[in-house]
Design an enzyme around this catalytic site. Structure first.
Site, short mmCIF file in Angstrom:
data_model
loop_
_atom_site.label_atom_id
_atom_site.label_comp_id
_atom_site.label_asym_id
_atom_site.label_seq_id
_atom_site.Cartn_x
_atom_site.Cartn_y
_atom_site.Cartn_z
N THR A 22 0.83 -1.22 0.00
CA THR A 22 0.00 0.00 0.00
C THR A 22 0.86 1.26 0.00
O THR A 22 0.43 2.30 -0.51
CB THR A 22 -1.00 0.04 1.18
OG1 THR A 22 -0.28 0.13 2.41
CG2 THR A 22 -1.91 -1.17 1.19
N MET A 102 10.82 -6.95 3.75
CA MET A 102 11.10 -7.54 5.05
C MET A 102 12.42 -8.33 5.07
O MET A 102 12.51 -9.37 5.72
CB MET A 102 9.93 -8.43 5.48
CG MET A 102 8.61 -7.67 5.58
SD MET A 102 8.65 -6.22 6.68
CE MET A 102 8.50 -7.02 8.27
N VAL A 105 19.35 -6.06 3.96
CA VAL A 105 20.32 -6.19 2.87
C VAL A 105 21.74 -6.26 3.45
O VAL A 105 21.97 -5.94 4.60
CB VAL A 105 20.21 -5.04 1.85
CG1 VAL A 105 18.83 -5.01 1.23
CG2 VAL A 105 20.58 -3.70 2.47
N ASN A 119 14.17 3.61 3.90
CA ASN A 119 13.25 2.60 4.45
C ASN A 119 12.14 3.29 5.22
O ASN A 119 12.35 4.36 5.80
CB ASN A 119 14.02 1.68 5.40
CG ASN A 119 13.13 0.60 6.01
OD1 ASN A 119 12.34 -0.04 5.31
ND2 ASN A 119 13.22 0.41 7.31
N HIS A 121 9.51 2.50 8.43
CA HIS A 121 9.38 1.56 9.55
C HIS A 121 8.17 1.96 10.41
O HIS A 121 7.99 3.14 10.71
CB HIS A 121 10.67 1.60 10.39
CG HIS A 121 10.62 0.66 11.54
ND1 HIS A 121 10.77 -0.69 11.40
CD2 HIS A 121 10.40 0.88 12.87
CE1 HIS A 121 10.65 -1.28 12.58
NE2 HIS A 121 10.42 -0.34 13.49
N ASP A 157 17.48 -0.87 11.24
CA ASP A 157 16.67 0.35 11.46
C ASP A 157 17.42 1.41 12.27
O ASP A 157 16.81 2.11 13.10
CB ASP A 157 15.33 -0.01 12.14
CG ASP A 157 14.50 -0.97 11.29
OD1 ASP A 157 14.54 -0.84 10.06
OD2 ASP A 157 13.84 -1.84 11.86
C1 GAR Z 1 4.61 -0.83 6.56
O1 GAR Z 1 3.93 -0.46 7.73
C2 GAR Z 1 6.11 -0.77 6.79
O2 GAR Z 1 6.51 0.22 7.68
C3 GAR Z 1 6.36 -2.14 7.37
O3 GAR Z 1 5.58 -3.00 6.61
C4 GAR Z 1 4.40 -2.29 6.21
C5 GAR Z 1 4.20 -2.51 4.74
O4 GAR Z 1 2.93 -2.15 4.33
N1 GAR Z 1 7.76 -2.45 7.34
C6 GAR Z 1 8.39 -3.08 8.32
O5 GAR Z 1 7.84 -3.52 9.31
C7 GAR Z 1 9.88 -3.24 8.09
N2 GAR Z 1 10.53 -3.58 9.31
P1 GAR Z 1 2.55 -2.15 2.78
O6 GAR Z 1 3.09 -3.45 2.18
O7 GAR Z 1 1.06 -2.10 2.76
O8 GAR Z 1 3.18 -0.95 2.17
#
Ligand code: GAR
Length: 215
Positions: A22, A102, A105, A119, A121, A157
């Site tokens: 999203t 997720m 790298v 990134n 988070h 992070d």
């Molecule tokens: C987001 O909230 C992002 O911050 C998180 O995954 C979600 C992806 O949502 N990322 C992490 O947790 C990385 N550690 P999306 O696929 O709907 O964009």
């Protein structure tokens, strides 16, 4: 000395995803609505570490080329990292955006894209880094949490923070293990990411130690 000409070329973005995408969609929608020139960037490819995800389908529906590099298809994590770096480099990006990607790298990727790898988070870093930022903030009993857009360095992070958004935790957030809280965070996060990426692309930036200065 003659002034350096301003480079008004639209920046090339590669976006990396692992799930629903999203945040990627928010970028695609904003660029479609605003236009590449006015936004200052275009998404030239979307990469993933797995197939069959909505994030890749979103890219395909928008006509954006995709690629997948799965860890299990490589003998070592380093080989996967080098293959991912090569696949990203093939699209000659100015900025790489990890939007729900997720995977951590490695050295090769950072050697090529360090300082231009962003990134997002779902927590207020440096609190609650890692794969479970929303769950960990709830488990700790935090009353506010949110999202952080930051440059990636070789920690988890830990890189320089570009921007953050705050979201209040509600009592009822404990009832669904953070599902609704994560949705409220993502509403803030999508706007923040779209804003930050556009400003980085249009204005340029410097990283001074921990501080990110957008010109
Ligand atoms: C987001 O909230 C992002 O911050 C998180 O995954 C979600 C992806 O949502 N990322 C992490 O947790 C990385 N550690 P999306 O696929 O709907 O964009």
């Amino acid at each position: 000395m003659a002034a350096k000409p301003v480079d008004r070329r639209a920046r090339r973005l590669v976006v990396l995803v692992s799930g629903s995408g999203t945040n990627l969609q928010a970028l695609l929608d904003e660029i479609a609505a605003t236009g590449v020139a006015a936004y200052g960037a275009e998404i030239v490819a979307v990469g993933a570490d797995r197939d069959g995800i909505e994030g890749l389908a979103r890219a395909e529906r928008s006509g954006v080329p995709t690629f997948v590099r799965k860890v299990k298809d490589y003998g070592t994590r380093e080989e996967w990292d080098a293959a991912l770096a090569e696949a990203v480099a093939a699209h000659e990006p100015d900025l790489v955006v990890s939007a729900g990607f997720m995977k951590i790298v490695g050295k090769e990727f950072l050697a090529r894209f360090g300082g231009r790898f962003v990134n997002t988070h779902p927590a207020l870093l440096p609190s609650f880094p890692g794969a479970h930022g929303v769950r960990d903030a709830l488990a700790y009993g935090a009353r506010v949490t949110g999202c952080t857009v930051h440059f990636v360095d070789d920690g988890v992070d830990t890189g320089p923070i570009i921007a953050q958004g705050v979201v209040e935790v509600r009592d009822e957030d404990y009832e669904d293990e953070g599902v609704a809280l994560h949705e409220r965070i993502k509403e803030v996060e999508r706007k923040l990411l779209v804003d930050v990426v556009g400003r980085l692309a249009r204005n340029g930036y410097r990283i001074e130690g921990r501080k990110v200065v957008i010109q």
